[in-house]
Structure formats: structure tokens, C-alpha cells
Design an enzyme around this catalytic site. Sequence first.
Site, PDB file in Angstrom:
ATOM      1  N   CYS A 186      38.762  44.753  45.542  1.00 23.78           N
ATOM      2  CA  CYS A 186      39.849  44.603  46.502  1.00 23.78           C
ATOM      3  C   CYS A 186      39.289  44.780  47.916  1.00 23.78           C
ATOM      4  O   CYS A 186      38.496  43.965  48.358  1.00 23.78           O
ATOM      5  CB  CYS A 186      40.959  45.598  46.165  1.00 23.78           C
ATOM      6  SG  CYS A 186      42.424  45.440  47.201  1.00 23.78           S
ATOM      7  N   ASP A 234      46.482  35.820  41.696  1.00 24.20           N
ATOM      8  CA  ASP A 234      46.144  36.579  42.898  1.00 24.20           C
ATOM      9  C   ASP A 234      46.158  35.632  44.096  1.00 24.20           C
ATOM     10  O   ASP A 234      45.127  35.306  44.679  1.00 24.20           O
ATOM     11  CB  ASP A 234      44.768  37.234  42.729  1.00 24.20           C
ATOM     12  CG  ASP A 234      44.451  38.243  43.818  1.00 24.20           C
ATOM     13  OD1 ASP A 234      45.310  38.491  44.683  1.00 24.20           O
ATOM     14  OD2 ASP A 234      43.333  38.791  43.804  1.00 24.20           O
ATOM     15  N   HIS A 265      45.397  40.766  40.144  1.00 23.16           N
ATOM     16  CA  HIS A 265      44.562  41.482  41.104  1.00 23.16           C
ATOM     17  C   HIS A 265      44.398  42.921  40.610  1.00 23.16           C
ATOM     18  O   HIS A 265      45.375  43.586  40.292  1.00 23.16           O
ATOM     19  CB  HIS A 265      45.253  41.470  42.469  1.00 23.16           C
ATOM     20  CG  HIS A 265      44.474  42.129  43.563  1.00 23.16           C
ATOM     21  ND1 HIS A 265      43.658  41.422  44.417  1.00 23.16           N
ATOM     22  CD2 HIS A 265      44.393  43.416  43.942  1.00 23.16           C
ATOM     23  CE1 HIS A 265      43.116  42.247  45.280  1.00 23.16           C
ATOM     24  NE2 HIS A 265      43.551  43.475  45.013  1.00 23.16           N
TER      25      HIS A 265
END
Length: 296
Positions: A186, A234, A265
Site C-alpha cells: 500500500c 483495486d 487491496h
Amino acid sequence: MSHISPEKIPQQAFDWYDDYAHGDIDRRTFLSRLGSLSLAGLTLGAVTSALTPNYALAGQVSFNDKDITATYQEFESTNGHGKGRGYLVVPSNLDDKAPAVLVVHENRGLNPYVRDVARRLAKQGFIAFAPDALFSMGGYPGNDDDGRAMQRSMDREKIDQDFIAAASYLKRHTSSTGKLGVVGFCFGGYVSNMLAASAPELINAAVPFYGTPAKGDLVTHVRAPMMLQFAENDKRVNATWSDYEVALKANNVDYSAYFYPNTQHGFHNDSTSRYDPKAAELAWSRTVEFFKQYLV
């Protein structure tokens, strides 16, 4: 490990959690939106708990595993917050030197999941170092909501500089061969991309998990081999890929990109219902083999 099956949670709930986790909506709005959904017999509390990390459920390598030695180490960060600190994990049977991998956390500080990732790499024979972007504010506070708020309040450029300093520290570590990889998740995926672009002299291989590229013209500086890991569901991150791929091709970068079907995600994070065991295992085995190919 017991999670609500991801198939039982509507995609909108995952999308709204992603918005919440990245600061686009606040917690009240997130919960209000969840409350508007038909949750197929699940309670709002159960879904909320499933989407947010429970680190008691995670952990694949114990901190006292006999094959590794873990300590906290500080490093200088002149252009960042002055000093940084991270979680250093080395193989216990290290006779000489080993390649090193920087492990970069999400947008909430050095949580237990990311420390566990560092231990997994050490079990594979790498020196792993996981810095905590929140060190200057006292470190990861023990919960993700507070950690996210702390990290959002900080100077992003200084955080980037802290990770560049951490990469330099690790590459020069006395037990390192000088070959350095980076893996991040991330926000850490963004940092992996940023380091490959901002400090190409430091990075020998990079594996960003669902991370956005470095900003602006920086992407033209990427040189190291890249393995990019994406979740199928995502939209926010995936929307950046086509332009990024053009830049990597123009740079003649040796890269591969994988999109894991039906994943969310954060699918590698084994503390929430976003976790997809098969995809996480495949992505991780590819990551380890990639580092062995380019760093060993």
C-alpha cells in the site's frame, strides 16, 4: 485463522474501507455507509471487525524463532526527521554476509503484520529491516486508527527522506553484501516505487504490492528490476498502472506485473478478511524467488 469469507462481504464494503483507510472518508461516514448495505445475515459489527486488522489472527514466524535474531536499530536521517528507527531481523546462522531487503509498512506505522513480513524474509536468508515512519512521534501507537492519523499529520517529504536514509543504512550494513531489495505494501508499495526512482543507486530490486508510482518525472529514473503485485479489485491503484507501464518500458526496465483475480487491496495482509491465502502465498513465493534471482 478465522475470518468472514470475503465472498460474503459486498464489494462496496471493501471499496469504502479502502476509502476510509486512505483518508478519503472518516470513520463515521464509513460506518454509516456500511449500515446502508444488505449484509446477508452478517451484523454491522462483524463486517467492520472483518475489514479492520486483528493482529492476534496473524503472524507466521514467531519473534523468538531460533532461526532469526530481531532487534530495533536507529539510523541517521539528516534530510528527514533527524533519526529513524526500524526492526532489524537477521538469520541466526549468518556466517558472513547476506543480501538485504527493506520492508515498508502501510500508511499507519510499523504494525505487527509488517514486522512478521520482515521475519519471514530473514527465515529465507535475507537481512530484513522494517523502519517505522512514526518513530519521530513515538512510534506505532498499537492501533491502526491512531497510527493512520499520526502518519497523515506528518510531512510526507520528510517521511520519504527517512526511507531513503533507511535504504542507505541497510545497504551499508556490516552484514550486508551491498545488494538491496525493497518490498512494501500500500503506502509501502508507493515507497518501493519511490525508492527505485529517487535512489536508483541504492535499489537492486523492488517489489511494490498495490502501490502507486513515484510522482511526476521521477518515474523516468527507475533502473532496477521490478515485480509489481496488484489486486484485481483495486480501482484506485490500478488506474495508475497503464501510464506507469509506459514509463517502465521507455526506461527499458526489467519488470513483471501480476494481477491476482478476485482479490482486494491488502490481500497479502493476513489479519483481515481482505486476505486471500492462495493469492498471498503465490505473490509471496514469487517475491522471494525474485529477490533470490536479483540479490543473491
